[in-house]
Structures are given as structure tokens and as C-alpha cells.
Design a protein around this motif. Sequence first.
Motif, short mmCIF file in Angstrom:
data_model
loop_
_atom_site.label_atom_id
_atom_site.label_comp_id
_atom_site.label_asym_id
_atom_site.label_seq_id
_atom_site.Cartn_x
_atom_site.Cartn_y
_atom_site.Cartn_z
N UNK A 175 4.20 10.19 -6.97
CA UNK A 175 5.15 10.50 -8.03
C UNK A 175 4.43 10.86 -9.33
N UNK A 176 3.40 10.09 -9.66
CA UNK A 176 2.63 10.37 -10.88
C UNK A 176 1.94 11.72 -10.76
N UNK A 177 1.41 12.01 -9.57
CA UNK A 177 0.73 13.29 -9.37
C UNK A 177 1.73 14.45 -9.51
N UNK A 188 0.84 -1.20 0.00
CA UNK A 188 0.00 0.00 0.00
C UNK A 188 0.87 1.25 0.00
N UNK A 189 1.93 1.24 0.77
CA UNK A 189 2.83 2.39 0.81
C UNK A 189 3.49 2.59 -0.56
N UNK A 190 3.87 1.51 -1.21
CA UNK A 190 4.45 1.60 -2.55
C UNK A 190 3.47 2.19 -3.55
N UNK A 191 2.20 1.76 -3.47
CA UNK A 191 1.17 2.30 -4.36
C UNK A 191 0.97 3.79 -4.10
N UNK A 192 0.92 4.16 -2.82
CA UNK A 192 0.76 5.57 -2.50
C UNK A 192 1.94 6.40 -3.01
N UNK A 196 2.55 14.84 -13.18
CA UNK A 196 1.44 15.50 -13.87
C UNK A 196 1.44 17.00 -13.57
N UNK A 197 1.68 17.34 -12.31
CA UNK A 197 1.73 18.75 -11.93
C UNK A 197 2.86 19.46 -12.66
N UNK A 198 4.03 18.84 -12.74
CA UNK A 198 5.17 19.44 -13.44
C UNK A 198 4.87 19.62 -14.93
N UNK A 199 4.23 18.63 -15.55
CA UNK A 199 3.89 18.71 -16.96
C UNK A 199 2.88 19.84 -17.22
N UNK A 200 1.87 19.93 -16.36
CA UNK A 200 0.88 21.00 -16.55
C UNK A 200 1.51 22.37 -16.30
#
Length: 104
Positions: free
Chosen positions: A29-31, A20-24, A34-38
Motif C-alpha cells: 500500500x505504501x509503495x 508477515x502478510x499484514x506487513x507485506x 508513493x507511486x501515485x504521489x510521484x
Amino acid sequence: MGLLSWKSIEMQVALPRTQDAGKLQEQMLKQNQHFQESLAGSQLKEAERKRIRVQEMDNVEGTKVKEKQEIDGQEKEQEKQSRQKSRGELSAHPYLGTQIDFNG
């Protein structure tokens, strides 16, 4: 019941928590990506908007300069025409001069 030790029970609980910690962590990281790309996209759009605005201002200033040159040119042309009119009143012919060249 004595067959299972405490360590194995702890591991049964700990493994899902690490997953669960790995998924979080992956979601975070994906979030962030995405923030950096936007953010990069919005910065590119803003830079393009500024570039277009500068070009438009250059065009406006260029047309103002051209208009001023045209006005100056028109004023010079009017002055030239008024000088020609005053000279025209002196001489009867529009393109013949008042001086005669005898040397030629």
C-alpha cells in the motif's frame, strides 16, 4: 508431549504468517501511494512545462505581430513622408497650405 494439541501448534505457525502478510500488504500500500504521489508530481511538472511553453509561444507570436505592425507602421510613415515631400516640392513653405480661407 501430548499436552500441546495440533491446533495450538498450527496457531503458533499461523499467527506469524498473518503478521508477515499484514506487513507485506502495508508495504504494498505504501509503495502504491508513493507511486501515485510521484505520478501526480510528474503530471504537475508536465502541466507546468506545457503552460510555460504555451505562454512562450504566445509571447513569440505577440512579438511577431508587433514586429509586423511596426514594419507596417514604418512603411506607412515612409509613404506619408514621400507624400509630404511631393507636396513640399509644390509649396515653398513647410506648414502653410495652398488654399486661403477668405470666409473666416
